[in-house]
Design a protein around this motif. Structure first.
Motif, short mmCIF file in Angstrom:
data_model
loop_
_atom_site.label_atom_id
_atom_site.label_comp_id
_atom_site.label_asym_id
_atom_site.label_seq_id
_atom_site.Cartn_x
_atom_site.Cartn_y
_atom_site.Cartn_z
N VAL A 33 -15.42 -17.88 -12.44
CA VAL A 33 -14.96 -16.51 -12.16
C VAL A 33 -16.01 -15.73 -11.39
N LEU A 34 -17.25 -15.81 -11.87
CA LEU A 34 -18.33 -15.11 -11.17
C LEU A 34 -18.61 -15.74 -9.80
N GLY A 35 -18.42 -17.06 -9.70
CA GLY A 35 -18.58 -17.73 -8.39
C GLY A 35 -17.57 -17.19 -7.39
N MET A 36 -16.32 -17.00 -7.84
CA MET A 36 -15.30 -16.43 -6.94
C MET A 36 -15.63 -14.98 -6.60
N ALA A 37 -16.19 -14.25 -7.58
CA ALA A 37 -16.59 -12.87 -7.32
C ALA A 37 -17.70 -12.81 -6.27
N ILE A 38 -18.65 -13.75 -6.38
CA ILE A 38 -19.73 -13.81 -5.39
C ILE A 38 -19.17 -14.11 -3.99
N PHE A 39 -18.26 -15.06 -3.92
CA PHE A 39 -17.63 -15.40 -2.63
C PHE A 39 -16.86 -14.21 -2.07
N ALA A 40 -16.07 -13.55 -2.92
CA ALA A 40 -15.30 -12.38 -2.48
C ALA A 40 -16.22 -11.27 -2.01
N GLY A 41 -17.33 -11.05 -2.75
CA GLY A 41 -18.27 -10.01 -2.35
C GLY A 41 -18.89 -10.29 -1.00
N LEU A 42 -19.26 -11.55 -0.76
CA LEU A 42 -19.83 -11.91 0.54
C LEU A 42 -18.81 -11.73 1.65
N LEU A 43 -17.58 -12.11 1.38
CA LEU A 43 -16.52 -11.97 2.39
C LEU A 43 -16.26 -10.50 2.69
N VAL A 44 -16.20 -9.67 1.66
CA VAL A 44 -15.97 -8.23 1.85
C VAL A 44 -17.11 -7.60 2.65
N MET A 45 -18.35 -7.95 2.29
CA MET A 45 -19.50 -7.39 3.01
C MET A 45 -19.53 -7.86 4.46
N THR A 46 -19.16 -9.11 4.69
CA THR A 46 -19.14 -9.63 6.06
C THR A 46 -18.11 -8.88 6.90
N GLU A 320 -9.54 4.88 4.39
CA GLU A 320 -9.23 4.65 2.98
C GLU A 320 -10.07 3.53 2.37
N TYR A 321 -10.24 2.44 3.11
CA TYR A 321 -10.86 1.26 2.51
C TYR A 321 -12.31 1.02 2.94
N ARG A 322 -12.71 1.55 4.08
CA ARG A 322 -14.06 1.27 4.55
C ARG A 322 -15.15 1.79 3.61
N PRO A 323 -15.03 3.01 3.04
CA PRO A 323 -16.09 3.49 2.13
C PRO A 323 -16.28 2.60 0.91
N LEU A 324 -15.21 1.86 0.53
CA LEU A 324 -15.31 1.00 -0.65
C LEU A 324 -15.90 -0.36 -0.33
N GLY A 325 -15.86 -0.74 0.96
CA GLY A 325 -16.24 -2.09 1.33
C GLY A 325 -17.65 -2.47 0.93
N ARG A 326 -18.63 -1.69 1.34
CA ARG A 326 -20.02 -2.04 1.06
C ARG A 326 -20.34 -1.99 -0.43
N PRO A 327 -20.00 -0.89 -1.16
CA PRO A 327 -20.31 -0.86 -2.60
C PRO A 327 -19.63 -1.98 -3.37
N VAL A 328 -18.34 -2.21 -3.08
CA VAL A 328 -17.62 -3.27 -3.79
C VAL A 328 -18.24 -4.63 -3.47
N GLY A 329 -18.55 -4.86 -2.19
CA GLY A 329 -19.16 -6.13 -1.81
C GLY A 329 -20.50 -6.35 -2.48
N LEU A 330 -21.33 -5.30 -2.53
CA LEU A 330 -22.64 -5.42 -3.18
C LEU A 330 -22.50 -5.73 -4.67
N VAL A 331 -21.57 -5.03 -5.32
CA VAL A 331 -21.38 -5.24 -6.77
C VAL A 331 -20.91 -6.66 -7.04
N LEU A 332 -19.91 -7.10 -6.26
CA LEU A 332 -19.38 -8.45 -6.49
C LEU A 332 -20.42 -9.52 -6.17
#
Length: 450
Positions: A33-46, A320-332
């Motif tokens: 689960v955390l591995g998928m979160a890490i992957f999703a976070g990297l994808l979101v940040m990218t 709507e979604y850009r302000p969330l991208g970096r924080p969400v990506g960093l957290v994940l």
């Protein structure tokens, strides 16, 4: 049974077994689960980095345009195409005194590369500012006023230079007779009619051999005939009448080329004014060309209002979604890696190994996706460009080539944005994994290290 440090026998506690079992289950479930979160976070940040640093960055576009040498290619390739020359000639009033060979130089005088670059970069900045919510007005335009103001003086100056190069029909001294007057009159009528139609004369009837006293007499006859010539537009006749004194002075002085120069301006000026007015008819009240409307005119399926609506929707989506991208990506990404390390404590090597593996795999997958996208971007964009080309057969080939090169370059550089961040995460994961192996090796030699 186990033995503790004192050598005494320790009976296993069933509670310890239950705790170890629960911990194993938690690790078994949490690790993927955390591995998928890490992957999703990297994808979101990218994706967020790609949007912010490239799609919403003016420099991304201006750098690509400069890299493709676009401004020089407009003059070196686009304007040298015959279709483009014909269009420019039409915009210049279809004045045939302008030779096709000189179209590029005249265009460069009217629309300098520096001016063109300023206008293109300004249009890009206004569009990006709107999408970034730095501006509330969606205006994407090119200011044509300064360029249009230069059309008339540039063309008339060119006409003067062309006239200087027209040869004279040199003849010996002429008698001051009715035949001489008729010959001169007919010659200048033909020349003026040609100029009024935008044609350059092959030669000029010389008046240098005619005595000055005779030129004074002939001038009245010639000019009267011009003003009553039905072949000339009424506007041209009025313009000639307004310039009559200058023309008469040059004629009496025997200045063959000077006569034509003084007459050329009022003869050609109506054509230039008409051409400029036609262009201004497509501009707004501030002489600005609306690029969104131009784009809509080249597409039968969309109106300029449709394009504006879609751009507004895109802006709202980014907002709507850009302000969330970096924080969400960093957290994940980093939160997931930290949590994964914590669940493997107190085993330090495992706490480093599993986050390292997850970061390495996530970085590797995203890096592979970026490289795949980068390699396929050219093919995908080439297909897109071909479809657009098929719908616009009237666009000259050099123009399509330049547009294609720009689109392909933008797409390839956009794809390159995926590989960079992923490579850093991949390296970080490899370092953590290597550190865990080193700890496993040195653990027996370091008391208290688990």
């Amino acid at each position: 049974m186990n033995f503790d440090g004192s050598g005494q026998t320790r009976i296993p506690n069933s509670g310890d077994d239950d705790y170890a079992f629960r911990k194993m289950i938690i690790r078994f479930i949490a690790t993927p689960v955390l591995g998928m979160a890490i992957f999703a976070g990297l994808l979101v940040m990218t994706l967020e980095n790609t949007i912010s640093d490239k799609l919403l960055n003016t420099g991304f576009y201006t750098h690509t345009i400069a890299q493709q040498n676009a401004y020089n290619r407009i003059y070196d390739d686009v304007l040298r195409d015959q279709k483009t020359k014909n269009k420019v000639q039409e915009l210049l009033g279809d004045i045939k005194v302008v030779s096709p060979e000189d179209i590029v130089d005249l265009s460069q005088e009217v629309l300098t590369p520096e001016y063109l670059q300023t206008q293109v970069e300004g249009a890009i900045q206004r569009l990006v500012a709107y999408l970034n919510e730095d501006s509330e007005i969606l205006d994407v335009y090119v200011e044509m006023g300064p360029a249009l103001d230069k059309v008339k003086p540039t063309l008339l100056g060119y006409v003067d230079r062309r006239i200087d190069g027209i040869p004279e029909e040199v003849s010996g001294p002429a008698e001051c007779s009715p035949d001489t007057a008729i010959k001169v009159r007919d010659g200048y009528q033909a020349v003026f009619r040609g100029l009024a139609g935008g044609e350059v004369p092959v030669s000029l009837p010389s008046i240098k051999g005619i005595p000055q006293s005779c030129r004074v007499l002939i001038m009245g006859s010639v000019f009267h005939s011009l003003l009553t010539d039905d072949a000339l537009d009424s506007r041209v006749q009025i313009a000639l009448s307004d310039s009559s004194e200058d023309i008469r002075h040059a004629f009496v002085a025997g200045d063959t080329h000077g006569v034509l120069k003084k007459a050329a301006w009022p003869l050609i000026e109506p054509l230039v004014n008409e051409a400029v007015a036609k262009v201004r008819g497509r501009l707004d009240e501030s002489d600005r060309l609306d690029l969104i409307r131009v784009l809509a005119e080249s597409n039968q399926d969309l109106t300029d209002e449709d394009i504006r609506v879609e751009l507004t929707k895109l802006r709202d989506l980014i907002s709507e979604y850009r302000p969330l991208g970096r924080p969400v990506g960093l957290v994940l990404l980093f939160g997931g890696a930290i949590l994964m390390g914590l669940i493997y404590l107190p085993k330090t090597s495992a706490a480093l190994r599993w986050p390292g593996v997850s970061l390495f795999v996530s970085g590797g997958v995203v890096f592979f996706m970026g490289k795949l996208f980068e390699s396929r971007a050219a093919d995908l964009l080439a297909v897109l460009v071909d479809r657009v080309t098929d719908q616009a057969p009237w666009i000259p080939v050099p123009t399509l080539d330049l547009a294609s090169d720009l689109v392909l370059s933008l797409g390839q550089q956009l794809a390159q944005g995926f590989a960079g961040p992923a490579l850093l995460i991949l390296i970080a994961g490899a370092l953590l994994f290597t550190a865990s192996i080193v700890l496993s090796i040195v653990k027996p030699f370091v008391p208290g290290l688990q």
